[in-house]
Write a protein that holds these residues in place. Structure first.
Motif, PDB file in Angstrom:
ATOM      1  N   PRO A 142     -19.111  21.158 -43.070  1.00  0.00           N
ATOM      2  CA  PRO A 142     -20.235  20.414 -42.477  1.00  0.00           C
ATOM      3  C   PRO A 142     -20.518  19.124 -43.240  1.00  0.00           C
ATOM      4  O   PRO A 142     -20.736  19.163 -44.459  1.00  0.00           O
ATOM      5  CB  PRO A 142     -21.414  21.391 -42.628  1.00  0.00           C
ATOM      6  CG  PRO A 142     -20.796  22.728 -42.842  1.00  0.00           C
ATOM      7  CD  PRO A 142     -19.465  22.521 -43.463  1.00  0.00           C
ATOM      8  N   PRO A 143     -20.526  17.983 -42.542  1.00  0.00           N
ATOM      9  CA  PRO A 143     -20.708  16.707 -43.249  1.00  0.00           C
ATOM     10  C   PRO A 143     -22.042  16.622 -43.985  1.00  0.00           C
ATOM     11  O   PRO A 143     -22.152  15.939 -44.999  1.00  0.00           O
ATOM     12  CB  PRO A 143     -20.612  15.650 -42.141  1.00  0.00           C
ATOM     13  CG  PRO A 143     -20.527  16.376 -40.855  1.00  0.00           C
ATOM     14  CD  PRO A 143     -20.299  17.821 -41.103  1.00  0.00           C
ATOM     15  N   GLU A 144     -23.046  17.354 -43.475  1.00  0.00           N
ATOM     16  CA  GLU A 144     -24.360  17.271 -44.125  1.00  0.00           C
ATOM     17  C   GLU A 144     -24.357  17.934 -45.505  1.00  0.00           C
ATOM     18  O   GLU A 144     -25.274  17.749 -46.296  1.00  0.00           O
ATOM     19  CB  GLU A 144     -25.458  17.882 -43.237  1.00  0.00           C
ATOM     20  CG  GLU A 144     -25.296  19.352 -42.885  1.00  0.00           C
ATOM     21  CD  GLU A 144     -24.389  19.587 -41.672  1.00  0.00           C
ATOM     22  OE1 GLU A 144     -23.653  18.640 -41.283  1.00  0.00           O
ATOM     23  OE2 GLU A 144     -24.390  20.713 -41.139  1.00  0.00           O
ATOM     24  N   ALA A 174     -14.599  19.086 -55.956  1.00  0.00           N
ATOM     25  CA  ALA A 174     -15.847  19.743 -55.540  1.00  0.00           C
ATOM     26  C   ALA A 174     -15.651  20.119 -54.070  1.00  0.00           C
ATOM     27  O   ALA A 174     -14.692  19.697 -53.441  1.00  0.00           O
ATOM     28  CB  ALA A 174     -17.011  18.790 -55.697  1.00  0.00           C
ATOM     29  N   LEU A 175     -16.524  20.893 -53.535  1.00  0.00           N
ATOM     30  CA  LEU A 175     -16.489  21.249 -52.117  1.00  0.00           C
ATOM     31  C   LEU A 175     -15.194  21.957 -51.733  1.00  0.00           C
ATOM     32  O   LEU A 175     -14.304  21.372 -51.130  1.00  0.00           O
ATOM     33  CB  LEU A 175     -16.652  20.001 -51.253  1.00  0.00           C
ATOM     34  CG  LEU A 175     -18.010  19.323 -51.317  1.00  0.00           C
ATOM     35  CD1 LEU A 175     -17.976  17.995 -50.607  1.00  0.00           C
ATOM     36  CD2 LEU A 175     -19.078  20.217 -50.710  1.00  0.00           C
ATOM     37  N   ARG A 176     -15.076  23.218 -52.111  1.00  0.00           N
ATOM     38  CA  ARG A 176     -13.878  23.989 -51.790  1.00  0.00           C
ATOM     39  C   ARG A 176     -14.115  24.966 -50.647  1.00  0.00           C
ATOM     40  O   ARG A 176     -13.209  25.700 -50.274  1.00  0.00           O
ATOM     41  CB  ARG A 176     -13.365  24.745 -53.033  1.00  0.00           C
ATOM     42  CG  ARG A 176     -13.197  23.900 -54.281  1.00  0.00           C
ATOM     43  CD  ARG A 176     -12.242  22.762 -54.109  1.00  0.00           C
ATOM     44  NE  ARG A 176     -10.847  23.168 -54.001  1.00  0.00           N
ATOM     45  CZ  ARG A 176      -9.850  22.333 -53.763  1.00  0.00           C
ATOM     46  NH1 ARG A 176     -10.097  21.051 -53.583  1.00  0.00           N
ATOM     47  NH2 ARG A 176      -8.609  22.767 -53.694  1.00  0.00           N
ATOM     48  N   SER A 177     -15.350  25.022 -50.139  1.00  0.00           N
ATOM     49  CA  SER A 177     -15.605  25.902 -48.994  1.00  0.00           C
ATOM     50  C   SER A 177     -16.752  25.331 -48.168  1.00  0.00           C
ATOM     51  O   SER A 177     -17.514  24.488 -48.660  1.00  0.00           O
ATOM     52  CB  SER A 177     -15.942  27.317 -49.475  1.00  0.00           C
ATOM     53  OG  SER A 177     -17.230  27.323 -50.028  1.00  0.00           O
ATOM     54  N   VAL A 203     -22.231  22.691 -51.486  1.00  0.00           N
ATOM     55  CA  VAL A 203     -22.955  21.432 -51.355  1.00  0.00           C
ATOM     56  C   VAL A 203     -22.578  20.585 -52.563  1.00  0.00           C
ATOM     57  O   VAL A 203     -22.543  21.100 -53.687  1.00  0.00           O
ATOM     58  CB  VAL A 203     -24.477  21.720 -51.365  1.00  0.00           C
ATOM     59  CG1 VAL A 203     -25.270  20.445 -51.531  1.00  0.00           C
ATOM     60  CG2 VAL A 203     -24.882  22.446 -50.091  1.00  0.00           C
ATOM     61  N   GLY A 204     -22.251  19.320 -52.363  1.00  0.00           N
ATOM     62  CA  GLY A 204     -21.869  18.516 -53.523  1.00  0.00           C
ATOM     63  C   GLY A 204     -21.879  17.033 -53.240  1.00  0.00           C
ATOM     64  O   GLY A 204     -21.886  16.583 -52.089  1.00  0.00           O
ATOM     65  N   LEU A 241     -31.258  13.043 -56.132  1.00  0.00           N
ATOM     66  CA  LEU A 241     -32.436  13.902 -56.034  1.00  0.00           C
ATOM     67  C   LEU A 241     -32.735  14.223 -54.563  1.00  0.00           C
ATOM     68  O   LEU A 241     -32.977  15.380 -54.200  1.00  0.00           O
ATOM     69  CB  LEU A 241     -33.622  13.189 -56.688  1.00  0.00           C
ATOM     70  CG  LEU A 241     -34.898  14.011 -56.825  1.00  0.00           C
ATOM     71  CD1 LEU A 241     -34.686  15.208 -57.745  1.00  0.00           C
ATOM     72  CD2 LEU A 241     -36.017  13.134 -57.398  1.00  0.00           C
ATOM     73  N   ASN A 242     -32.707  13.195 -53.721  1.00  0.00           N
ATOM     74  CA  ASN A 242     -33.008  13.415 -52.298  1.00  0.00           C
ATOM     75  C   ASN A 242     -31.990  14.354 -51.664  1.00  0.00           C
ATOM     76  O   ASN A 242     -32.341  15.288 -50.940  1.00  0.00           O
ATOM     77  CB  ASN A 242     -33.012  12.084 -51.533  1.00  0.00           C
ATOM     78  CG  ASN A 242     -34.192  11.230 -51.947  1.00  0.00           C
ATOM     79  OD1 ASN A 242     -35.158  11.747 -52.528  1.00  0.00           O
ATOM     80  ND2 ASN A 242     -34.108   9.929 -51.692  1.00  0.00           N
ATOM     81  N   PHE A 243     -30.713  14.089 -51.947  1.00  0.00           N
ATOM     82  CA  PHE A 243     -29.673  14.913 -51.321  1.00  0.00           C
ATOM     83  C   PHE A 243     -29.810  16.376 -51.740  1.00  0.00           C
ATOM     84  O   PHE A 243     -29.858  17.283 -50.903  1.00  0.00           O
ATOM     85  CB  PHE A 243     -28.281  14.383 -51.688  1.00  0.00           C
ATOM     86  CG  PHE A 243     -27.176  15.257 -51.181  1.00  0.00           C
ATOM     87  CD1 PHE A 243     -26.750  15.178 -49.860  1.00  0.00           C
ATOM     88  CD2 PHE A 243     -26.576  16.198 -52.013  1.00  0.00           C
ATOM     89  CE1 PHE A 243     -25.740  16.013 -49.379  1.00  0.00           C
ATOM     90  CE2 PHE A 243     -25.572  17.033 -51.550  1.00  0.00           C
ATOM     91  CZ  PHE A 243     -25.153  16.938 -50.231  1.00  0.00           C
TER      92      PHE A 243
END
Ligand code: SF4
Length: 708
Positions: A477-479, A640-643, A647-648, A692-694
């Motif tokens: 998911p791009p988000e 990062a992001l292996r599944s 979130v990263g 921080l926002n993300f």
């Protein structure tokens, strides 16, 4: 889909399977880029196995990354559990020999063992015959008595040959292979997909040689899992196909991490000769009773002296350590320094006839060593330094000035004796010189990687003619991710010591760590830059530094188990590829600068060779430096992001990644379009808010959020 072992495909995986299947039907090569989580391995294996079954071909899947080998084995086992396949996982002899001998020695041991088995079989047969004849003779058959006499003579001869063999070395493991039924091995092997370690253990317990058993069982296979060099090394490849009992046109090759083929092919095509081999050759010739010895010595001595003279003239020896240090000898116009010095030193008449004698004498000596080992006169199989030296010198003098060859010498210090010694090398710059013929000969091939684009460059560099291409971006998911291009002043090599830039980079790193709920993995252009910033940053958590030559595994594991830590490493080190930082092991990944590799003379030679070989403007820089660097950067941020649930944030810290007008220095355009579109520009002071926002939007903080 009969070879697809799971209930459901990933998003896009079915389409990739269909497209690769179509390409294989058309006998086309495929360039297949797929981000992490697209299920590349099965997307290639499933259609390849189906096509191979239909067309009586064998699939060879190959990688140069250890972790991927384990992944292939897992996938092959899953396939085998639902649709049985004949699959073998093959590994080189060096780690499979039960008595730890080298290739040449094994060859001799096997030949002698063969002789022994054959003689013992003949003896058994003749003994049966003489017993029959004896019975007939005792019953009064005179002809039988006469025939038995002949058989007894033959038996005597065999006994004497066997007695001779007693003194010679044989291999007991190979003897077992030859004298017992191998059906049990075959049955066991194909019950499951076995690893080389399984084979080694099974064979060792029963007194067999697992490597040789495997080699003899490799016909009629659906699938072979192996290392790059079984396909990329031209000599090994020839044998490998013989063991498979296949022509190249019967092979469908699947290359994983295919962006690495370029470098691996270059290594396989390069040749070198150590000063120590030259010294061994001179020792070998000393006192040799052969009329050619003095002439041959003159050739080898001239090359040895030229090599030593060339590095002594160039080097400040204090700088030379245990790693090879290159000494440039190539000249823009005219022959290289080593060739020049060789001709200065060699004063014995015709080089051609001196070399012809060296090759002939070397071969004779080598055969002599083989015979001595075979006959048990020596305990190990000696190799002729004269032959090795003569072959290399012959190639060197003929090819050093050819396009695509870079002649170079290197020096290192023996840590034990503190002695310096050198080596001469013909470094092969253009990989397609060996890969083009491979891809032309194979039935078809699939080259897959998470970073293969731009496809036309991969095709050019490897010599692939009009391959079919397909790319599948990140399906997560791009988000759940953010990719930030931070407007740090460009970290040109000349600016790295600028205190203001160093402070900006340090602030960016500290903010990245402070506003990440977990660990931060930081990549730098080199180990020294990694060390510089590991030293500079002050963060709440621990800072780990990955250093060259130091085992990184423990440090990586401690970092992964930590929280709020930062690991600093080189983009060109071992953590960029084939290593996963799953879950929250690395939540934010940051690449500092555009981490071009150190532009040494070797890389310059590759650039020059590419400039000459390819029509593209600026091909040398783009193909040899910029594109590989961006591929490495894409590999790094992929840690990062292996599944899908992770979130990263991925941070690229340099103005050259942003939309700022950087002219020819910009690298933004080298990223694939959809990755470029994801890059969100941010000024350094705002990075903390962006993070921080993300992470707040994803409720990623366990405790209280940090305050900016
Ligand atoms: S046959 Fe096997 S065990 Fe024997 S020397 Fe060769 S590799 Fe080693």
């Amino acid at each position: 889909m009969r070879f697809f072992p799971y209930a459901e495909t990933y998003d896009g995986q079915q389409e990739a399977i269909d497209r690769i299947g179509d390409a294989l039907e058309a006998r086309e090569n495929v360039l297949f880029e797929g981000a992490c989580g697209t299920g590349k391995t099965l997307a290639a294996l499933v259609p390849a196995l189906a096509h191979a079954r239909r067309e009586d071909k064998t699939v060879v899947i190959t990688t140069n990354v250890h972790q991927q080998m384990r992944q292939f084995i897992a996938e092959a086992r899953a396939i085998n559990a639902s649709t049985p396949i004949r699959a073998v996982v093959f590994r080189g002899k060096a780690s499979m020999c039960h008595i730890d001998v080298g290739y040449e020695e094994c060859q001799v041991l096997r030949d002698t063992t063969h002789d022994r088995v054959e003689l013992e079989q003949d003896r058994a047969q003749l003994e049966r015959r003489q017993r029959d004849l004896l019975e007939q003779a005792q019953a009064g058959d005179d002809e039988a008595a006469e025939a038995r006499g002949v058989v007894m003579d033959e038996l005597e001869e065999i006994e004497s040959d066997l007695a001779d063999l007693q003194d010679r070395s044989t291999c007991d493991h190979f003897f077992e292979n030859l004298t017992t039924d191998r059906a049990a091995f075959e049955q066991w092997l194909f019950d499951e997909v076995r690893t080389p370690d399984d084979v080694y253990a099974w064979a060792g317990q029963r007194g067999y040689c697992g490597y040789e058993l495997l080699k003899d069982t490799m016909d009629d296979l659906d699938l072979v899992v192996c290392n790059y060099h079984h396909l990329l090394d031209p000599a090994i490849r020839l044998q490998f196909f013989q063991w498979l009992d296949r022509d190249p046109a019967d092979i469908i090759a699947v290359f994983d991490e295919a962006h690495n083929i370029e470098r691996a092919a270059r290594e396989h095509a390069s040749r070198s000769l150590s000063e120590r081999t030259l010294v061994a050759a001179l020792d070998e010739l000393t006192g040799l009773d052969d009329a050619r010895a003095d002439g041959v010595r003159a050739v080898i001595e001239a090359f040895h002296d030229a090599l030593v003279g060339a590095y002594e003239a160039e080097l400040g020896f204090a700088d030379v350590g245990a790693d090879w240090t290159d000494v440039t000898i190539a000249n823009e116009n005219g022959p290289d320094d080593l060739t020049d010095r060789f001709h200065d030193h060699y004063r014995e008449g015709s080089v051609e006839s001196g070399l012809a004698d060296a090759l002939a004498l070397g071969r004779e000596l080598d055969e002599r060593y083989e015979t001595a080992y075979r006959e048990g006169e020596t305990a190990t199989r000696r190799e002729s330094g004269t032959l090795q030296s003569a072959v290399f010198i012959d190639d060197y003098l003929a090819e050093a000035d050819e396009q695509g060859q870079y002649p170079v010498i290197s020096v290192r210090r023996d840590e034990g004796t503190d002695e310096l010694y050198g080596r001469a090398e013909l470094y092969a710059c253009i990989p397609r010189e060996i890969t083009r013929s491979l891809f032309e000969e194979l039935h078809a091939s699939v080259l897959m990687s998470a970073t293969l684009r731009p496809f036309e460059v991969t095709a050019d560099v490897l010599g692939l003619d009009s391959p079919r291409t397909m790319a599948y971006g990140l399906r997560f998911p791009p988000e759940n991710r953010r990719t930030l291009a931070v407007d740090v002043p460009p970290l040109f090599a000349s600016k790295r010591d600028d205190p203001a830039i160093q402070q900006t980079v340090t602030d960016v790193l500290e903010d990245a760590a402070a506003f990440t709920p977990g660990n931060t993995l930081a990549f730098f252009p080199s180990y020294s830059e990694a060390a510089r910033y590991a030293d500079r940053v002050a963060i709440d958590g621990s800072v780990y530094l990955d250093e060259p030559g130091v085992r990184v595994q423990d440090r990586k594991e401690r970092f992964a188990d930590d929280d709020g830590a930062m690991l600093c490493t080189s983009l060109w080190g071992t953590l960029t590829e084939g290593v996963s930082f799953d879950g929250d092991a690395a939540t934010t990944v940051i690449v500092v600068g555009v981490p071009y590799p150190h532009l040494d003379d070797r890389l310059q030679a590759v650039q020059d060779a590419y400039d000459e070989a390819f029509d593209e403007l600026n091909a040398g820089w783009e193909y040899a430096v910029e594109i590989p660097t961006v591929r490495k950067t894409r590999q790094a941020i992929g840690r990062a992001l292996r599944s899908p649930d992770e979130v990263g944030v991925r941070i690229l810290a340099d103005r050259r990644y942003t939309r700022a007008n950087m002219g020819r220095y910009s690298v933004r355009g080298t990223f694939p379009p959809e990755e470029r579109d994801e890059l969100v520009g941010v000024v350094p002071e705002k990075l903390r808010y962006a993070l921080l926002n993300f992470y707040s939007d994803h409720e990623a903080w366990d405790g209280a959020r940090p305050t900016p």
